[in-house]
Motif scaffolding. Structure first.
Motif, PDB file in Angstrom:
ATOM      1  N   ALA A   1       0.841  -1.189   0.000  1.00  0.00           N
ATOM      2  CA  ALA A   1       0.000   0.000   0.000  1.00  0.00           C
ATOM      3  C   ALA A   1       0.877   1.240   0.000  1.00  0.00           C
ATOM      4  O   ALA A   1       1.668   1.468   0.933  1.00  0.00           O
ATOM      5  CB  ALA A   1      -0.916  -0.002   1.218  1.00  0.00           C
ATOM      6  N   ALA A   2       0.767   2.030  -1.050  1.00  0.00           N
ATOM      7  CA  ALA A   2       1.624   3.201  -1.231  1.00  0.00           C
ATOM      8  C   ALA A   2       1.158   3.918  -2.492  1.00  0.00           C
ATOM      9  O   ALA A   2       0.196   3.514  -3.135  1.00  0.00           O
ATOM     10  CB  ALA A   2       3.091   2.778  -1.375  1.00  0.00           C
ATOM     11  N   GLU A   3       1.877   4.983  -2.850  1.00  0.00           N
ATOM     12  CA  GLU A   3       1.609   5.655  -4.109  1.00  0.00           C
ATOM     13  C   GLU A   3       2.702   5.286  -5.101  1.00  0.00           C
ATOM     14  O   GLU A   3       3.885   5.237  -4.746  1.00  0.00           O
ATOM     15  CB  GLU A   3       1.565   7.170  -3.936  1.00  0.00           C
ATOM     16  N   TYR A   4       2.303   5.046  -6.318  1.00  0.00           N
ATOM     17  CA  TYR A   4       3.224   4.588  -7.360  1.00  0.00           C
ATOM     18  C   TYR A   4       3.233   5.594  -8.507  1.00  0.00           C
ATOM     19  O   TYR A   4       2.179   6.043  -8.966  1.00  0.00           O
ATOM     20  CB  TYR A   4       2.807   3.209  -7.867  1.00  0.00           C
ATOM     21  N   PHE A   5       4.449   5.910  -8.931  1.00  0.00           N
ATOM     22  CA  PHE A   5       4.613   6.883 -10.008  1.00  0.00           C
ATOM     23  C   PHE A   5       5.375   6.260 -11.165  1.00  0.00           C
ATOM     24  O   PHE A   5       6.426   5.642 -10.967  1.00  0.00           O
ATOM     25  CB  PHE A   5       5.381   8.113  -9.523  1.00  0.00           C
TER      26      PHE A   5
END
Lengths: 112, 115
Positions: B86-90
């Motif tokens: 769970a995190a933000e992906y770029f």
């Protein structure tokens, strides 16, 4: 080998004050990039520097923002007369010559 | 000019399910492509990169991505999601022609993993 270091991690300024953000690249890296991440957005390139030279500042706002990477010491991103819209996370990345960029933990600027 | 589009600003999967995060790019020159992960209040960590070698790229934490030139895509996958994913992906693009190597990022996809 220490990673990219940024300080302060959090910075609070009132409108009209100056903000100074510092970035120490990884040892042996002579290329520094600054990116800005506005709330709920991706990162946007601001400026690319090598020692004592600004190579590309096409992403920098024309006024109030400046950057430097002196021969000795960290790279500095300076924002004069801050406004609320400057509130963001500012990330520095460093790289050896034209290679993978390593990101610092960022400085989160809040303008009151 | 280069650009990156990440379809879906939020993706939710169950623990153990397949993770698929989409990235499409636009570039007039051969691109280099990257996926980064950002945990809350932290910097970006490189997951994997494509630099014109093998089109299927394996990264850290069990992630992989496939470069498809015909589809101008570089989707990120992981067979089985963990809560720690769970995190933000770029997704980001640059090119060798870009002398400065500055990265152009997509808007990010926030991955949520349900127990």
């Amino acid at each position: 080998n220490a990673g990219v270091m940024q300080n302060p991690r959090h910075l609070v300024r009132r409108r009209g004050q100056e903000a100074r953000l510092r970035c120490s690249p990884m040892k042996g890296h002579s290329h520094v990039y600054w990116y800005r991440q506005l709330p709920e957005e991706g990162l946007k390139f601001m400026v690319y520097l090598q020692k004592e030279n600004i190579i590309d500042e096409s992403g920098m706002p024309k006024e109030r923002f400046s950057a430097e990477f002196p021969k000795e010491g960290p790279s500095i991103l300076r924002i004069q007369q801050v406004v609320r819209g400057d509130s963001a996370a500012y990330f520095c990345a460093s790289a050896p010559f034209r290679d993978e960029q390593f990101f610092g933990p960022g400085t989160r600027l809040t303008v009151l | 000019a280069q650009s990156v589009t990440q379809l879906g600003s939020h993706v939710s999967v169950s623990e153990g399910a397949l993770v698929l995060l989409r990235c499409n790019y636009s570039s007039s020159v051969p691109p280099y492509l990257f996926w980064y992960v950002q945990y809350p209040n932290q910097g970006l960590q490189l997951l994997l990169k494509y630099t014109s070698a093998a089109t299927l790229v394996k990264g850290i934490n069990g992630f992989e991505a496939e470069f498809k030139k015909s589809e101008t895509s570089f989707h990120l996958t992981k067979p089985s999601a963990h809560m720690s994913d769970a995190a933000e992906y770029f997704c980001a693009v640059t090119s060798r022609v870009n002398a400065g190597n500055m990265l152009t990022f997509g808007g990010g996809t926030r991955l949520m993993v349900k127990p």
